[in-house]
Design a protein around this motif. Sequence first.
Motif, mmCIF file in Angstrom:
data_model
loop_
_atom_site.group_PDB
_atom_site.id
_atom_site.type_symbol
_atom_site.label_atom_id
_atom_site.label_comp_id
_atom_site.label_asym_id
_atom_site.label_seq_id
_atom_site.Cartn_x
_atom_site.Cartn_y
_atom_site.Cartn_z
ATOM 1 N N ASP A 91 -29.172 8.418 -34.229
ATOM 2 C CA ASP A 91 -29.989 7.328 -34.753
ATOM 3 C C ASP A 91 -29.217 6.012 -34.778
ATOM 4 O OD1 ASP A 91 -32.360 8.701 -34.969
ATOM 5 O OD2 ASP A 91 -32.019 9.319 -37.046
ATOM 6 N N ALA A 92 -27.915 6.054 -34.489
ATOM 7 C CA ALA A 92 -27.136 4.814 -34.370
ATOM 8 C C ALA A 92 -27.628 3.986 -33.182
ATOM 9 C CB ALA A 92 -25.648 5.139 -34.198
ATOM 10 N N PHE A 93 -28.368 4.614 -32.274
ATOM 11 C CA PHE A 93 -28.878 3.926 -31.091
ATOM 12 C C PHE A 93 -30.273 3.325 -31.300
ATOM 13 C CE2 PHE A 93 -26.213 7.305 -28.815
ATOM 14 C CZ PHE A 93 -25.104 6.468 -28.729
ATOM 15 N N LYS A 94 -30.856 3.543 -32.478
ATOM 16 C CA LYS A 94 -32.201 3.024 -32.752
ATOM 17 C C LYS A 94 -32.253 1.524 -32.512
ATOM 18 C CE LYS A 94 -34.639 6.020 -35.899
ATOM 19 N NZ LYS A 94 -35.000 6.327 -37.259
ATOM 20 N N SER A 95 -33.334 1.083 -31.913
ATOM 21 C CA SER A 95 -33.641 -0.328 -31.628
ATOM 22 C C SER A 95 -32.646 -0.990 -30.670
ATOM 23 C CB SER A 95 -33.766 -1.148 -32.923
ATOM 24 O OG SER A 95 -32.504 -1.404 -33.501
ATOM 25 N N LYS A 96 -31.873 -0.193 -29.956
ATOM 26 C CA LYS A 96 -30.933 -0.741 -28.973
ATOM 27 C C LYS A 96 -31.331 -0.279 -27.574
ATOM 28 C CE LYS A 96 -26.933 -1.152 -32.034
ATOM 29 N NZ LYS A 96 -27.725 -1.200 -33.234
ATOM 30 N N ARG B 49 -22.493 0.128 -24.106
ATOM 31 C CA ARG B 49 -21.373 -0.718 -24.550
ATOM 32 C C ARG B 49 -20.766 -0.181 -25.839
ATOM 33 N NH1 ARG B 49 -24.716 -4.844 -22.470
ATOM 34 N NH2 ARG B 49 -25.633 -5.266 -24.520
ATOM 35 N N MET B 50 -21.602 0.351 -26.729
ATOM 36 C CA MET B 50 -21.101 0.942 -27.977
ATOM 37 C C MET B 50 -20.145 2.096 -27.675
ATOM 38 S SD MET B 50 -24.693 1.050 -30.134
ATOM 39 C CE MET B 50 -24.072 2.024 -31.508
ATOM 40 N N VAL B 51 -20.532 2.949 -26.727
ATOM 41 C CA VAL B 51 -19.711 4.113 -26.377
ATOM 42 C C VAL B 51 -18.428 3.659 -25.667
ATOM 43 C CG1 VAL B 51 -19.611 6.275 -25.075
ATOM 44 C CG2 VAL B 51 -21.724 5.624 -26.263
ATOM 45 N N TYR B 52 -18.563 2.717 -24.723
ATOM 46 C CA TYR B 52 -17.376 2.214 -24.004
ATOM 47 C C TYR B 52 -16.389 1.581 -24.976
ATOM 48 C CZ TYR B 52 -19.869 2.828 -19.559
ATOM 49 O OH TYR B 52 -20.538 3.346 -18.484
ATOM 50 N N ALA B 53 -16.885 0.812 -25.926
ATOM 51 C CA ALA B 53 -16.001 0.175 -26.905
ATOM 52 C C ALA B 53 -15.277 1.229 -27.743
ATOM 53 C CB ALA B 53 -16.802 -0.765 -27.806
ATOM 54 N N LEU B 54 -16.001 2.259 -28.115
ATOM 55 C CA LEU B 54 -15.412 3.336 -28.915
ATOM 56 C C LEU B 54 -14.317 4.080 -28.145
ATOM 57 C CD1 LEU B 54 -15.717 4.911 -31.638
ATOM 58 C CD2 LEU B 54 -17.252 6.436 -30.397
ATOM 59 N N LEU B 55 -14.524 4.254 -26.841
ATOM 60 C CA LEU B 55 -13.595 5.044 -26.019
ATOM 61 C C LEU B 55 -12.678 4.173 -25.169
ATOM 62 C CD1 LEU B 55 -16.084 7.819 -24.846
ATOM 63 C CD2 LEU B 55 -14.516 7.866 -26.797
ATOM 64 N N LYS B 56 -12.489 2.913 -25.559
ATOM 65 C CA LYS B 56 -11.712 1.984 -24.733
ATOM 66 C C LYS B 56 -10.290 2.476 -24.481
ATOM 67 C CE LYS B 56 -9.957 -1.077 -28.211
ATOM 68 N NZ LYS B 56 -10.219 -1.696 -29.377
ATOM 69 N N ASP B 57 -9.655 3.097 -25.459
ATOM 70 C CA ASP B 57 -8.287 3.599 -25.264
ATOM 71 C C ASP B 57 -8.247 4.688 -24.194
ATOM 72 O OD1 ASP B 57 -7.382 1.848 -27.210
ATOM 73 O OD2 ASP B 57 -7.369 3.367 -28.790
ATOM 74 N N GLU B 58 -9.196 5.598 -24.251
ATOM 75 C CA GLU B 58 -9.247 6.695 -23.283
ATOM 76 C C GLU B 58 -9.584 6.172 -21.878
ATOM 77 O OE1 GLU B 58 -9.456 8.337 -27.243
ATOM 78 O OE2 GLU B 58 -10.624 6.746 -26.317
ATOM 79 N N LEU B 59 -10.350 5.105 -21.802
ATOM 80 C CA LEU B 59 -10.715 4.514 -20.513
ATOM 81 C C LEU B 59 -9.568 3.702 -19.910
ATOM 82 C CD1 LEU B 59 -14.317 3.461 -21.509
ATOM 83 C CD2 LEU B 59 -13.759 4.963 -19.598
ATOM 84 N N GLN B 60 -8.744 3.090 -20.756
ATOM 85 C CA GLN B 60 -7.669 2.221 -20.271
ATOM 86 C C GLN B 60 -6.360 2.963 -20.014
ATOM 87 O OE1 GLN B 60 -7.528 -0.770 -23.350
ATOM 88 N NE2 GLN B 60 -9.203 -1.947 -22.451
ATOM 89 N N LYS B 61 -6.202 4.111 -20.638
ATOM 90 C CA LYS B 61 -4.948 4.850 -20.534
ATOM 91 C C LYS B 61 -4.701 5.320 -19.100
ATOM 92 C CE LYS B 61 -4.470 8.081 -23.587
ATOM 93 N NZ LYS B 61 -4.487 9.402 -24.237
ATOM 94 N N GLU B 62 -3.468 5.208 -18.644
ATOM 95 C CA GLU B 62 -3.065 5.726 -17.335
ATOM 96 C C GLU B 62 -3.319 7.230 -17.319
ATOM 97 O OE1 GLU B 62 -1.723 5.705 -13.516
ATOM 98 O OE2 GLU B 62 -1.799 3.908 -14.778
ATOM 99 N N GLY B 63 -4.079 7.697 -16.324
ATOM 100 C CA GLY B 63 -4.422 9.112 -16.260
ATOM 101 C C GLY B 63 -5.546 9.488 -17.204
ATOM 102 N N GLY B 64 -6.200 8.481 -17.778
ATOM 103 C CA GLY B 64 -7.300 8.730 -18.708
ATOM 104 C C GLY B 64 -8.621 8.869 -17.972
ATOM 105 N N ILE B 65 -9.674 8.473 -18.623
ATOM 106 C CA ILE B 65 -11.013 8.615 -18.055
ATOM 107 C C ILE B 65 -11.196 7.646 -16.895
ATOM 108 C CG2 ILE B 65 -13.490 8.421 -18.500
ATOM 109 C CD1 ILE B 65 -12.860 9.071 -21.448
#
Length: 117
Positions: A55-60, A67-83
């Motif tokens: 329900d955190a996605f309501k009205s979005k 963008r909410m998910v990418y912001a939350l997982l930014k460390d995992e996305l930026q890490k060498e050998g990460g996502i």
Amino acid sequence: MSSTPVEDAMRLKITEAFKPSTLEIYNDSSLHSHHKAMQGSTSKETHFRLVITSDAFKSKMQPARHRMVYALLKDELQKEGGIHALQLRTRTLEEEEKQAAREEAEKGEVIADVENA
């Protein structure tokens, strides 16, 4: 030590931030290990597919949800050998219920039983 630290970190962060009613995490890394971009990578956690119902996605709209998910997982996305790749399916509980009802309705009625005809 976990053999899936990236998946574990994602599960923890998503659960805490979005309190999802559904969270499915699929590690599709083995399907992409032969890609040129993955040559030399020793990580077994590079490609993920996520299904998040919250329900955190309501009205979005979808882009805002992603963008909410990418912001939350930014460390995992930026890490060498990460996502390297992240496929998202984000929806609210109401959207999930509507989809389930639609799929049920599409099954339709049995018109004739071919075996017993």
